[in-house]
Design a protein around this motif. Sequence first.
Motif, PDB file in Angstrom:
ATOM      1  N   PRO A  64       0.799  -1.244   0.000  1.00 36.84           N
ATOM      2  CA  PRO A  64       0.000   0.000   0.000  1.00 36.84           C
ATOM      3  C   PRO A  64       0.824   1.281   0.000  1.00 36.84           C
ATOM      4  N   ASP A  65       1.977   1.285   0.671  1.00 33.85           N
ATOM      5  CA  ASP A  65       2.745   2.529   0.751  1.00 33.85           C
ATOM      6  C   ASP A  65       3.836   2.623  -0.314  1.00 33.85           C
ATOM      7  N   SER A  66       3.811   1.728  -1.317  1.00 27.39           N
ATOM      8  CA  SER A  66       4.732   1.851  -2.438  1.00 27.39           C
ATOM      9  C   SER A  66       4.244   2.952  -3.378  1.00 27.39           C
ATOM     10  N   LEU A  75      -6.484   6.704  -6.652  1.00 33.29           N
ATOM     11  CA  LEU A  75      -7.391   6.548  -7.781  1.00 33.29           C
ATOM     12  C   LEU A  75      -8.668   5.820  -7.356  1.00 33.29           C
ATOM     13  N   ARG A  76      -8.529   4.745  -6.599  1.00 33.52           N
ATOM     14  CA  ARG A  76      -9.693   3.975  -6.151  1.00 33.52           C
ATOM     15  C   ARG A  76     -10.568   4.807  -5.224  1.00 33.52           C
ATOM     16  N   ARG A  77      -9.940   5.536  -4.306  1.00 35.32           N
ATOM     17  CA  ARG A  77     -10.702   6.370  -3.367  1.00 35.32           C
ATOM     18  C   ARG A  77     -11.516   7.423  -4.090  1.00 35.32           C
ATOM     19  N   GLY A 232      -9.584   1.456   5.586  1.00 34.72           N
ATOM     20  CA  GLY A 232      -9.429   2.702   6.326  1.00 34.72           C
ATOM     21  C   GLY A 232      -8.872   3.886   5.575  1.00 34.72           C
ATOM     22  N   TYR A 233      -8.350   3.658   4.362  1.00 34.44           N
ATOM     23  CA  TYR A 233      -7.627   4.729   3.658  1.00 34.44           C
ATOM     24  C   TYR A 233      -8.457   5.992   3.441  1.00 34.44           C
ATOM     25  N   PRO A 234      -9.695   5.898   2.963  1.00 30.10           N
ATOM     26  CA  PRO A 234     -10.461   7.138   2.755  1.00 30.10           C
ATOM     27  C   PRO A 234     -10.619   7.954   4.037  1.00 30.10           C
TER      28      PRO A 234
END
Length: 386
Positions: A64-66, A75-77, A232-234
């Motif tokens: 995820p943090d790459s 992009l997905r968010r 949790g990203y959004p």
Amino acid sequence: MGSAGASPCCNEIALSDATWILTVSPHVRPLRAIILAIILAIAGVIALDALLFRTGLYTSILQPDSSTGTFELVLRRERQAQAQEGRNLVVTLGNSRFAYYPRVANQQTPTTGLTLRQAGVAGTGPRSWYYMLRDLDPTGDRYRAIVFGVDDYDDEDGAYDIADDPSDLHYLAARLRFSDVIPFALSFGPAAARWEAFRGSLLKGIVFQSDILAFLGHPRKRIADVELTNRGYPEWTYGFVETDRNVARLKIDWTTLPATFPPGNAELREEINRFVLYRPDPQTGRRAAFRRKWFGRVLDRYRGTGTKVVFVRLPRRPIPRPDKLVQKKSGSIREFAARPGVLLVDEHAFDPLESPELFKDAFHLNNEGCMQLSVRMAEEVGKLLR
């Protein structure tokens, strides 16, 4: 007569041809087989690479943090947000210097009528932003406006040519199509950079090699990290709060270029010495050409649509370099303003934020700086789009 039989001369030629075929063909057949085997092997490698890396099979479990992982998360968010927000949606693109809080900017929605979303990724530039928009808004009608945050409306060439930045390949690895391979590679200058871009966009496994090895080392942990981040990203990014740290007591004398630094801040000293107190580089026009190419492609996509393209000059530095230090040859962003549908926020709108108290380092705003930029930027963009 022709029907009576061949002449001795013709018989000799036919015999000679037959002898040549019998002599050469044992060598020709293996050579052709080798060439065919090579072609089939290359096709097989490309097909396997496409199956793994062009179908979402592997990209769904990227670190995820790459660079690629972060680009894909953003992009997905933002694709998900499109389905949740109204038609007066404004998306912003920039690098880490375009530091504002959408949650604060959107407190101005009752006044501006706009909802701001952030699709920028730290470390990216206009080339990456073009590909982000191509997949984020494929029909070119999803946004009321596209807002780009830039360092300057004029073009200053530096020691490093951003047109040849290889990091774009790593951000865009999951977005590049077969049709992009050649034009993407040719957008770089040096032969070595073109080759790296060509092979990496054709065979994406080359770009993902280190990511694959890390996954194979700890597959369960990777999958757990991906699942947690996707959930949790959004919320994490929308609620992010920057540090309160500042660089107060920083002073620069632009006549002789010495600087006074806050005590105990060696990192700031290095940043200022390397990226602020530099002698101007020769102005070659390469930066202007790069901007015209990639911003121009964005403008072409939105020409004749209802979507406006807005440029914002960001707060430059805690103590900005005087413009007189370099004679800039062009202002590509100013040139864009002559096109229909392109708007420029007043370049001095954020000058009050260029203060050591509002920066956490030589480049980035701190929490208070982000708060102020959020409000001012929403107001300025709102005025232009009324």
